[in-house]
Design a protein around this motif. Structure first.
Motif, mmCIF file in Angstrom:
data_model
loop_
_atom_site.group_PDB
_atom_site.id
_atom_site.type_symbol
_atom_site.label_atom_id
_atom_site.label_comp_id
_atom_site.label_asym_id
_atom_site.label_seq_id
_atom_site.Cartn_x
_atom_site.Cartn_y
_atom_site.Cartn_z
ATOM 1 N N VAL A 1 0.811 -1.215 0.000
ATOM 2 C CA VAL A 1 0.000 0.000 0.000
ATOM 3 C C VAL A 1 0.849 1.273 0.000
ATOM 4 O O VAL A 1 0.389 2.329 -0.433
ATOM 5 N N MET A 2 2.099 1.182 0.482
ATOM 6 C CA MET A 2 3.012 2.321 0.431
ATOM 7 C C MET A 2 4.420 1.819 0.150
ATOM 8 O O MET A 2 4.911 0.900 0.809
ATOM 9 N N SER A 3 5.088 2.439 -0.801
ATOM 10 C CA SER A 3 6.469 2.070 -1.137
ATOM 11 C C SER A 3 7.018 3.062 -2.152
ATOM 12 O O SER A 3 6.276 3.863 -2.737
ATOM 13 N N SER A 4 8.314 2.989 -2.385
ATOM 14 C CA SER A 4 8.939 3.832 -3.400
ATOM 15 C C SER A 4 8.403 3.494 -4.784
ATOM 16 O O SER A 4 8.240 4.375 -5.635
ATOM 17 N N VAL A 5 8.123 2.223 -5.023
ATOM 18 C CA VAL A 5 7.573 1.809 -6.313
ATOM 19 C C VAL A 5 6.199 2.436 -6.534
ATOM 20 O O VAL A 5 5.856 2.861 -7.640
ATOM 21 N N GLN A 6 5.416 2.509 -5.450
ATOM 22 C CA GLN A 6 4.096 3.123 -5.549
ATOM 23 C C GLN A 6 4.201 4.652 -5.642
ATOM 24 O O GLN A 6 3.214 5.328 -5.926
ATOM 25 N N ASN A 7 5.382 5.160 -5.374
ATOM 26 C CA ASN A 7 5.641 6.604 -5.428
ATOM 27 C C ASN A 7 4.744 7.378 -4.467
ATOM 28 O O ASN A 7 4.247 8.466 -4.792
ATOM 29 N N ASN A 8 4.532 6.808 -3.269
ATOM 30 C CA ASN A 8 3.689 7.492 -2.284
ATOM 31 C C ASN A 8 4.326 7.513 -0.894
ATOM 32 O O ASN A 8 3.623 7.529 0.117
ATOM 33 N N VAL A 9 5.663 7.475 -0.840
ATOM 34 C CA VAL A 9 6.372 7.574 0.434
ATOM 35 C C VAL A 9 7.336 8.752 0.377
ATOM 36 O O VAL A 9 7.653 9.269 -0.691
ATOM 37 N N GLY A 10 7.791 9.168 1.552
ATOM 38 C CA GLY A 10 8.724 10.279 1.596
ATOM 39 C C GLY A 10 9.330 10.454 2.965
ATOM 40 O O GLY A 10 9.114 9.653 3.876
ATOM 41 N N ARG A 11 10.086 11.526 3.127
ATOM 42 C CA ARG A 11 10.746 11.833 4.394
ATOM 43 C C ARG A 11 9.714 12.116 5.477
ATOM 44 O O ARG A 11 8.732 12.802 5.254
ATOM 45 N N GLY A 12 9.954 11.563 6.664
ATOM 46 C CA GLY A 12 9.070 11.814 7.799
ATOM 47 C C GLY A 12 8.292 10.593 8.215
ATOM 48 O O GLY A 12 8.859 9.510 8.381
ATOM 49 N N LEU A 13 6.979 10.749 8.374
ATOM 50 C CA LEU A 13 6.098 9.659 8.777
ATOM 51 C C LEU A 13 5.204 9.248 7.609
ATOM 52 O O LEU A 13 4.515 10.080 7.018
ATOM 53 N N ASN A 14 5.236 7.963 7.284
ATOM 54 C CA ASN A 14 4.402 7.406 6.221
ATOM 55 C C ASN A 14 3.315 6.572 6.887
ATOM 56 O O ASN A 14 3.610 5.594 7.581
ATOM 57 N N ILE A 15 2.070 6.970 6.711
ATOM 58 C CA ILE A 15 0.972 6.390 7.475
ATOM 59 C C ILE A 15 -0.134 5.892 6.549
ATOM 60 O O ILE A 15 -0.577 6.614 5.646
ATOM 61 N N ALA A 16 -0.572 4.660 6.781
ATOM 62 C CA ALA A 16 -1.709 4.085 6.058
ATOM 63 C C ALA A 16 -2.833 3.828 7.053
ATOM 64 O O ALA A 16 -2.605 3.253 8.119
ATOM 65 N N LEU A 17 -4.032 4.244 6.706
ATOM 66 C CA LEU A 17 -5.227 3.984 7.515
ATOM 67 C C LEU A 17 -6.034 2.883 6.851
ATOM 68 O O LEU A 17 -6.307 2.935 5.643
#
Length: 230
Positions: free
Chosen positions: A92-108
């Motif tokens: 659901v979140m990864s560099s491949v998905q291009n939806n992560v970054g510096r700080g806190l990566n949070i999935a609900l």
């Protein structure tokens, strides 16, 4: 002329022998002499077991029990390798998905049906912590919160944010600091502290990378929330 007969026999035997050895090599036997049972289809003599260990949802070594969700959360490594959040075998979140970054990566995630509700990144180095607070405040009871840090999870973290994570079941939010590696799975409305949390402190004496600790990984099975019926 008397030797012609024996020589011919020797030549024939050598030819047959070499042909048999060559056939054995082509068929993949170790010594060049395939077993008759294998050639004739003796399947009981051939191992069909896969030597690789079987992996289950999100790469877990064992399947989750019934009414549990599989997850795997990995923090970023330094400021080079991005974090990953897998839930029920979906990245659901990864560099491949291009939806992560510096700080806190949070999935609900919906704690009843496992549906992904939202995934977002919050820059905790020079971002606005109010965006994080506004993201967490309205979530409904029973919502699962999966978190993976990357680079710096805490410079902009204030007491309100730490308290909010504490209410979601975190034991480490109060001590998360600059460039720590942090992963956490909690939920809105939990009564006790979550067993799903790992924190590695940023320390010059133990850092794996120059200025950063090693990545931290968390995997397991989180219980499915039952739908309350009035």
């Amino acid at each position: 002329m008397r030797l012609a007969g024996p020589v011919r026999i020797i030549v024939v035997l050598l030819t047959v022998g070499l042909t048999w050895i060559l056939a054995g090599i082509i068929l993949g036997t170790q010594n060049g002499f395939p077993r008759l049972q294998q050639i004739m289809g003796g399947s009981d003599m051939i191992s069909t077991a896969d030597p690789r260990p079987r992996k289950y949802k999100c790469g877990l070594p064992q399947p989750c029990p019934e009414k549990h969700f599989a997850f795997r959360v990995v923090s970023g490594a330094a400021n080079v390798i991005g974090p990953k959040i897998c839930f029920e075998d979906k990245m659901v979140m990864s560099s491949v998905q291009n939806n992560v970054g510096r700080g806190l990566n949070i999935a609900l995630v919906n704690g009843v049906n496992g549906e992904l509700l939202e995934a977002k990144t919050f820059d905790m180095w020079d971002g606005d912590v109010s965006e994080l607070l506004n993201f967490l405040r309205p979530i409904h009871e029973g919502t699962l919160v999966l978190l993976a840090s990357s680079d710096d999870p805490a410079t902009k973290m204030n007491e309100d944010a730490r308290k909010m994570f504490n209410e979601l079941g975190s034991s480490s939010a109060k001590e998360v600091a600059f460039r720590d590696s942090w992963v956490f799975v909690g939920a809105k409305g939990v009564q006790d502290k979550s067993p799903f949390e790992q924190l590695i402190k940023n320390s010059k004496s133990s850092n794996k990378y120059e200025g950063w600790p090693e990545a931290v990984e968390l995997e397991g099975c989180v219980p499915q929330r039952t739908l309350d019926v009035e």
